[in-house]
Enzyme design. Structure first.
Site, PDB file in Angstrom:
ATOM      1  N   SER A  17       0.858  -1.197   0.000  1.00  0.00           N
ATOM      2  CA  SER A  17       0.000   0.000   0.000  1.00  0.00           C
ATOM      3  C   SER A  17       0.887   1.238   0.000  1.00  0.00           C
ATOM      4  O   SER A  17       1.629   1.494   0.957  1.00  0.00           O
ATOM      5  CB  SER A  17      -0.889   0.002   1.243  1.00  0.00           C
ATOM      6  OG  SER A  17      -1.416   1.308   1.424  1.00  0.00           O
ATOM      7  N   HIS A  41      -1.043  -1.391  -4.364  1.00  0.00           N
ATOM      8  CA  HIS A  41      -2.329  -1.041  -3.753  1.00  0.00           C
ATOM      9  C   HIS A  41      -2.386   0.472  -3.541  1.00  0.00           C
ATOM     10  O   HIS A  41      -1.524   1.053  -2.876  1.00  0.00           O
ATOM     11  CB  HIS A  41      -2.483  -1.783  -2.425  1.00  0.00           C
ATOM     12  CG  HIS A  41      -3.805  -1.617  -1.775  1.00  0.00           C
ATOM     13  ND1 HIS A  41      -4.928  -2.344  -2.135  1.00  0.00           N
ATOM     14  CD2 HIS A  41      -4.215  -0.799  -0.762  1.00  0.00           C
ATOM     15  CE1 HIS A  41      -5.957  -1.993  -1.381  1.00  0.00           C
ATOM     16  NE2 HIS A  41      -5.548  -1.049  -0.542  1.00  0.00           N
ATOM     17  N   ASP A  43      -4.552   3.562  -2.114  1.00  0.00           N
ATOM     18  CA  ASP A  43      -5.637   3.906  -1.195  1.00  0.00           C
ATOM     19  C   ASP A  43      -6.138   5.308  -1.468  1.00  0.00           C
ATOM     20  O   ASP A  43      -5.421   6.290  -1.259  1.00  0.00           O
ATOM     21  CB  ASP A  43      -5.139   3.812   0.254  1.00  0.00           C
ATOM     22  CG  ASP A  43      -5.079   2.378   0.724  1.00  0.00           C
ATOM     23  OD1 ASP A  43      -6.065   1.649   0.510  1.00  0.00           O
ATOM     24  OD2 ASP A  43      -4.051   1.991   1.304  1.00  0.00           O
ATOM     25  N   MET A  45      -8.813   8.132  -0.488  1.00  0.00           N
ATOM     26  CA  MET A  45      -9.695   8.552   0.621  1.00  0.00           C
ATOM     27  C   MET A  45     -10.284   9.916   0.307  1.00  0.00           C
ATOM     28  O   MET A  45      -9.559  10.832  -0.084  1.00  0.00           O
ATOM     29  CB  MET A  45      -8.884   8.621   1.909  1.00  0.00           C
ATOM     30  CG  MET A  45      -8.216   7.309   2.258  1.00  0.00           C
ATOM     31  SD  MET A  45      -7.234   7.503   3.744  1.00  0.00           S
ATOM     32  CE  MET A  45      -6.636   5.826   3.947  1.00  0.00           C
ATOM     33  N   HIS A  74      -8.152   1.091  -4.300  1.00  0.00           N
ATOM     34  CA  HIS A  74      -9.138   0.918  -3.228  1.00  0.00           C
ATOM     35  C   HIS A  74      -9.822   2.260  -2.985  1.00  0.00           C
ATOM     36  O   HIS A  74      -9.214   3.186  -2.451  1.00  0.00           O
ATOM     37  CB  HIS A  74      -8.391   0.406  -1.981  1.00  0.00           C
ATOM     38  CG  HIS A  74      -9.241   0.247  -0.774  1.00  0.00           C
ATOM     39  ND1 HIS A  74      -8.706   0.077   0.485  1.00  0.00           N
ATOM     40  CD2 HIS A  74     -10.588   0.216  -0.606  1.00  0.00           C
ATOM     41  CE1 HIS A  74      -9.681  -0.044   1.368  1.00  0.00           C
ATOM     42  NE2 HIS A  74     -10.826   0.045   0.733  1.00  0.00           N
ATOM     43  N   MET A  76     -12.027   4.412  -1.074  1.00  0.00           N
ATOM     44  CA  MET A  76     -12.732   4.678   0.188  1.00  0.00           C
ATOM     45  C   MET A  76     -13.472   5.996  -0.007  1.00  0.00           C
ATOM     46  O   MET A  76     -13.065   7.055   0.460  1.00  0.00           O
ATOM     47  CB  MET A  76     -11.716   4.742   1.334  1.00  0.00           C
ATOM     48  CG  MET A  76     -11.168   3.372   1.691  1.00  0.00           C
ATOM     49  SD  MET A  76      -9.683   3.442   2.698  1.00  0.00           S
ATOM     50  CE  MET A  76      -8.452   3.512   1.400  1.00  0.00           C
ATOM     51  N   MET A 144     -11.664  -5.614   5.040  1.00  0.00           N
ATOM     52  CA  MET A 144     -10.845  -4.676   5.813  1.00  0.00           C
ATOM     53  C   MET A 144     -10.553  -5.304   7.178  1.00  0.00           C
ATOM     54  O   MET A 144     -11.466  -5.709   7.890  1.00  0.00           O
ATOM     55  CB  MET A 144     -11.579  -3.341   6.007  1.00  0.00           C
ATOM     56  CG  MET A 144     -11.733  -2.511   4.748  1.00  0.00           C
ATOM     57  SD  MET A 144     -10.186  -2.185   3.863  1.00  0.00           S
ATOM     58  CE  MET A 144      -9.221  -1.334   5.128  1.00  0.00           C
ATOM     59  N   GLY A 149      -9.081   4.346   6.777  1.00  0.00           N
ATOM     60  CA  GLY A 149      -8.821   5.775   6.994  1.00  0.00           C
ATOM     61  C   GLY A 149      -7.364   6.075   7.274  1.00  0.00           C
ATOM     62  O   GLY A 149      -6.865   7.123   6.891  1.00  0.00           O
ATOM     63  N   PHE A 150      -6.702   5.142   7.914  1.00  0.00           N
ATOM     64  CA  PHE A 150      -5.316   5.385   8.312  1.00  0.00           C
ATOM     65  C   PHE A 150      -4.480   4.105   8.214  1.00  0.00           C
ATOM     66  O   PHE A 150      -4.999   3.012   8.440  1.00  0.00           O
ATOM     67  CB  PHE A 150      -5.259   5.901   9.764  1.00  0.00           C
ATOM     68  CG  PHE A 150      -6.050   7.167   9.948  1.00  0.00           C
ATOM     69  CD1 PHE A 150      -5.476   8.407   9.703  1.00  0.00           C
ATOM     70  CD2 PHE A 150      -7.395   7.111  10.317  1.00  0.00           C
ATOM     71  CE1 PHE A 150      -6.222   9.574   9.834  1.00  0.00           C
ATOM     72  CE2 PHE A 150      -8.149   8.270  10.450  1.00  0.00           C
ATOM     73  CZ  PHE A 150      -7.559   9.504  10.210  1.00  0.00           C
ATOM     74  N   GLY A 151      -3.211   4.280   7.890  1.00  0.00           N
ATOM     75  CA  GLY A 151      -2.285   3.161   7.924  1.00  0.00           C
ATOM     76  C   GLY A 151      -1.796   2.943   9.350  1.00  0.00           C
ATOM     77  O   GLY A 151      -2.059   3.748  10.242  1.00  0.00           O
ATOM     78  N   GLY A 152      -1.112   1.831   9.559  1.00  0.00           N
ATOM     79  CA  GLY A 152      -0.447   1.593  10.830  1.00  0.00           C
ATOM     80  C   GLY A 152      -1.338   1.189  11.995  1.00  0.00           C
ATOM     81  O   GLY A 152      -0.926   1.271  13.147  1.00  0.00           O
ATOM     82  N   ASP A 182      -6.699  -6.232   4.159  1.00  0.00           N
ATOM     83  CA  ASP A 182      -6.062  -4.911   4.132  1.00  0.00           C
ATOM     84  C   ASP A 182      -6.152  -4.271   5.500  1.00  0.00           C
ATOM     85  O   ASP A 182      -7.246  -4.024   6.014  1.00  0.00           O
ATOM     86  CB  ASP A 182      -6.802  -4.065   3.074  1.00  0.00           C
ATOM     87  CG  ASP A 182      -6.233  -2.673   2.914  1.00  0.00           C
ATOM     88  OD1 ASP A 182      -5.186  -2.369   3.502  1.00  0.00           O
ATOM     89  OD2 ASP A 182      -6.863  -1.889   2.168  1.00  0.00           O
ATOM     90  N   GLY A 183      -4.976  -4.023   6.092  1.00  0.00           N
ATOM     91  CA  GLY A 183      -4.916  -3.346   7.373  1.00  0.00           C
ATOM     92  C   GLY A 183      -4.229  -4.187   8.436  1.00  0.00           C
ATOM     93  O   GLY A 183      -4.668  -5.297   8.738  1.00  0.00           O
ATOM     94  N   GLY A 184      -3.111  -3.685   8.940  1.00  0.00           N
ATOM     95  CA  GLY A 184      -2.399  -4.391  10.006  1.00  0.00           C
ATOM     96  C   GLY A 184      -1.756  -5.700   9.577  1.00  0.00           C
ATOM     97  O   GLY A 184      -1.499  -6.575  10.408  1.00  0.00           O
TER      98      GLY A 184
HETATM   99  C1  DX5 Z   1      -6.543   1.652   5.428  1.00  0.00           C
HETATM  100  C2  DX5 Z   1      -5.993   1.370   4.040  1.00  0.00           C
HETATM  101  C3  DX5 Z   1      -4.892   0.373   4.070  1.00  0.00           C
HETATM  102  C4  DX5 Z   1      -3.727   0.786   4.894  1.00  0.00           C
HETATM  103  C5  DX5 Z   1      -2.832  -0.367   5.173  1.00  0.00           C
HETATM  104  O1  DX5 Z   1      -7.426   2.713   5.357  1.00  0.00           O
HETATM  105  O2  DX5 Z   1      -6.994   0.888   3.205  1.00  0.00           O
HETATM  106  O3  DX5 Z   1      -4.480  -0.003   2.776  1.00  0.00           O
HETATM  107  O4  DX5 Z   1      -3.010   1.815   4.295  1.00  0.00           O
HETATM  108  O5  DX5 Z   1      -1.801   0.105   5.962  1.00  0.00           O
HETATM  109  P1  DX5 Z   1      -1.088  -0.813   7.041  1.00  0.00           P
HETATM  110  O6  DX5 Z   1      -0.560  -1.998   6.320  1.00  0.00           O
HETATM  111  O7  DX5 Z   1      -0.025   0.076   7.571  1.00  0.00           O
HETATM  112  O8  DX5 Z   1      -2.135  -1.183   8.053  1.00  0.00           O
HETATM  113 ZN    ZN Z   2      -6.530  -0.204   1.130  1.00  0.00          ZN
END
Ligand code: DX5
Ligand code: ZN
Length: 229
Positions: A17, A41, A43, A45, A74, A76, A144, A149-152, A182-184
């Site tokens: 991502s 990927h 993202d 938003m 993706h 969002m 998901m 909304g946010f990475g990490g 997707d996510g974590g």
């Molecule tokens: C979340 C995104 C993800 C996210 C993944 O809103 O859709 O793609 O960036 O980031 P990590 O791998 O850091 O959770």
């Molecule tokens: Zn994503």
């Protein structure tokens, strides 16, 4: 849309991502992990569907000049119908819309008519029944594993129940469908997601926030392959 293939359905895919990449060096960041990754990927938003804004079609078209990878976009967004065509023109290969916004059949048809590979995404608290009825009409089902909304953020393990249900249905009905998480996604959670039946793994911070992103991607792939067998 480009003519880049997603590869065989159901095959293991690592999709970094770019949300976690350094946007000032985006092309170089993506190129640096090329050898150990499969898709890119993206993202998107809109500040409505999620409380954050990220990137739009101009970034996709710029990056398109520097990568031959499958662009997994993706969306969002609450109104993807206004942007699907721009993303297709910018070089997106697949676009995924969220089931929570409704109008799903129409959005699938619109994306399909643009020649895109079509994905449908579900938030962690959206029931499996909401996406189940569309499984025969899409190419990718995205679960998901964080609230978007946010990475990490931390992986929500309960989502694996839905991944297992989807994989069972895909196998039972012989559906041609990729199952993405997707996510974590990181070294600890890759084996869990793959064992549950996911075959497309999105990872942002576990790749781009590492000292050696290529080595990190390689390790994630190794763990995924091991969990498969
Ligand atoms: C979340 C995104 C993800 C996210 C993944 O809103 O859709 O793609 O960036 O980031 P990590 O791998 O850091 O959770
Ligand atoms: Zn994503």
């Amino acid at each position: 849309m480009s003519d880049i293939s997603a590869g065989p359905v159901g095959q293991l895919r690592l999709a970094p991502s770019i949300l976690a990449a350094d946007f000032g060096y985006l092309a170089a960041e993506v190129r640096a992990v090329d050898a150990e990754t499969d898709w890119v990927h993206v993202d998107v938003m809109d500040g409505h569907f999620v409380p954050n804004v990220s990137i739009g079609p101009p970034v996709v078209s710029s990056l398109r000049l520097h990568s031959k990878k499958f662009f997994d976009v993706h969306l969002m967004m609450t109104q993807p119908e206004h942007y699907l065509s721009s993303f297709a023109k910018a070089g997106a290969d697949g676009c995924t819309v969220h089931v929570e916004i409704g109008r799903t059949a129409e959005l699938i048809a619109q994306a399909r008519s643009l020649g895109l590979r079509v994905g449908l995404a579900a938030n962690p608290d959206t029931p499996f029944s909401a996406v189940e009825k569309f499984m025969a009409d899409i190419d990718l089902l995205l679960f998901m594993t964080v609230f978007p909304g946010f990475g990490g953020q931390a992986f929500i393990g309960d989502v694996m129940d839905k991944v297992r249900q989807a994989r069972e249905l895909v196998n039972a009905k012989g559906l041609l469908l990729d199952i993405e998480v997707d996510g974590g996604i990181n070294e600890d959670t890759v084996p869990i997601a793959v064992a549950a039946g996911a075959n497309v793994l999105v990872a942002g911070s576990a790749i781009f926030s590492q000292a050696d992103p290529l080595a990190a991607a390689s390790q994630l792939r190794y763990l995924a392959v091991n969990a498969q067998s």
